[in-house]
Design a protein around this motif. Sequence first.
Motif, PDB file in Angstrom:
ATOM      1  N   LYS A 105       2.142   2.136  -3.355  1.00  0.00           N
ATOM      2  CA  LYS A 105       1.127   2.777  -4.192  1.00  0.00           C
ATOM      3  C   LYS A 105       0.838   4.205  -3.765  1.00  0.00           C
ATOM      4  O   LYS A 105      -0.045   4.874  -4.345  1.00  0.00           O
ATOM      5  CB  LYS A 105      -0.162   1.960  -4.141  1.00  0.00           C
ATOM      6  CG  LYS A 105      -0.061   0.576  -4.727  1.00  0.00           C
ATOM      7  CD  LYS A 105      -1.369  -0.177  -4.546  1.00  0.00           C
ATOM      8  CE  LYS A 105      -1.266  -1.610  -5.061  1.00  0.00           C
ATOM      9  NZ  LYS A 105      -2.536  -2.371  -4.832  1.00  0.00           N
ATOM     10  N   ARG A 123       0.833  -1.208   0.000  1.00  0.00           N
ATOM     11  CA  ARG A 123       0.000   0.000   0.000  1.00  0.00           C
ATOM     12  C   ARG A 123       0.869   1.261   0.000  1.00  0.00           C
ATOM     13  O   ARG A 123       0.557   2.243  -0.675  1.00  0.00           O
ATOM     14  CB  ARG A 123      -0.935  -0.023   1.207  1.00  0.00           C
ATOM     15  CG  ARG A 123      -1.965  -1.147   1.143  1.00  0.00           C
ATOM     16  CD  ARG A 123      -2.780  -1.266   2.410  1.00  0.00           C
ATOM     17  NE  ARG A 123      -3.672  -0.120   2.593  1.00  0.00           N
ATOM     18  CZ  ARG A 123      -4.544  -0.029   3.593  1.00  0.00           C
ATOM     19  NH1 ARG A 123      -4.644  -1.005   4.488  1.00  0.00           N
ATOM     20  NH2 ARG A 123      -5.317   1.042   3.695  1.00  0.00           N
ATOM     21  N   GLU A 160      -0.261   5.032  -0.651  1.00  0.00           N
ATOM     22  CA  GLU A 160      -1.255   5.096   0.426  1.00  0.00           C
ATOM     23  C   GLU A 160      -0.595   5.469   1.746  1.00  0.00           C
ATOM     24  O   GLU A 160       0.575   5.197   1.970  1.00  0.00           O
ATOM     25  CB  GLU A 160      -1.977   3.752   0.581  1.00  0.00           C
ATOM     26  CG  GLU A 160      -2.881   3.388  -0.576  1.00  0.00           C
ATOM     27  CD  GLU A 160      -3.703   2.144  -0.273  1.00  0.00           C
ATOM     28  OE1 GLU A 160      -4.277   2.061   0.835  1.00  0.00           O
ATOM     29  OE2 GLU A 160      -3.753   1.251  -1.137  1.00  0.00           O
ATOM     30  N   ARG A 161      -1.376   6.074   2.604  1.00  0.00           N
ATOM     31  CA  ARG A 161      -0.933   6.476   3.923  1.00  0.00           C
ATOM     32  C   ARG A 161      -1.961   6.027   4.962  1.00  0.00           C
ATOM     33  O   ARG A 161      -3.117   5.797   4.629  1.00  0.00           O
ATOM     34  CB  ARG A 161      -0.724   7.988   4.012  1.00  0.00           C
ATOM     35  CG  ARG A 161       0.347   8.529   3.048  1.00  0.00           C
ATOM     36  CD  ARG A 161       1.732   8.027   3.431  1.00  0.00           C
ATOM     37  NE  ARG A 161       2.780   8.540   2.560  1.00  0.00           N
ATOM     38  CZ  ARG A 161       3.299   7.880   1.545  1.00  0.00           C
ATOM     39  NH1 ARG A 161       2.829   6.660   1.225  1.00  0.00           N
ATOM     40  NH2 ARG A 161       4.276   8.405   0.820  1.00  0.00           N
TER      41      ARG A 161
END
Length: 269
Positions: free
Chosen positions: A265, A262, A267-268
């Motif tokens: 990509k 993630r 994401e956080r």
Amino acid sequence: MNRIHAVILDWAGTTVDFGSFAPTQIFIEAFKGVFDIEITLAQARVPMGLGKWQHIEALGKLPEVDTLWKAKFGRSMNSDDIDAIYAAFMPLQIAKVVDFAVPIDGVVDTIAALRQQKIKIGSCSGYPRAVMEKLVPAAAAQGYQPDNWVASDDISAGARPGPWMALKNVIELGIGSVFACVKVDDAVPGIEEGRNAGMWSVGLALSGNEFGKTWEEYQEMPKHEIETLKQRAADKLYAAGAHYVIDTLADLPIVIESINARLAKGERP
């Protein structure tokens, strides 16, 4: 920072003391010994994860405990009462915590696997420093030793659910971004701590406070009862904001793989 660089682990119920019994039993003894007030194990577990003074304060505010207090003393618990219970709690906890220092099954191997991935191991606890100074070497003697640890009274701003203990680990471990950290805990305040610190928060549904069974009790439980209690624990931890809920720390490497994907990509938490 497209991968996890550190995990920040709780202690009782997460890395040692399956079922988180060391603190709960001492709270029961302290309430009984100082004020002859009998609280239950279930009540003692409700505020688990807070600093211990704050834990006692929260217990006094439980409606059923407040009712007992008013019946006995004609008033609610006050700060002097909390101080008295805490003063009784501390020597009992210091004396007995080493009996609950055995690493939970799978912890030692999991820590070794994380270190092979160059992941640093931080830790924090609702225990004050005087207790941690006994627990840390006792756990190390049995194979578990984090790279850093922080006690609840190390932080002047307060303990959980604030982010301060987790963030102190970030500073002392030299981690560049909080989103490259995972906070792992078995209790609601610890999950909230991780979220408040901007980290990925992972809850433990089997080994800790919310499941609330000893290793021996767990081994003898029928499967349907295990699944019911695990689901109840998971629901509570997810409601507190956990990004993931797993059974024990042994399941963490799979979660880290997912988080790394993630992060890659963008994401956080």
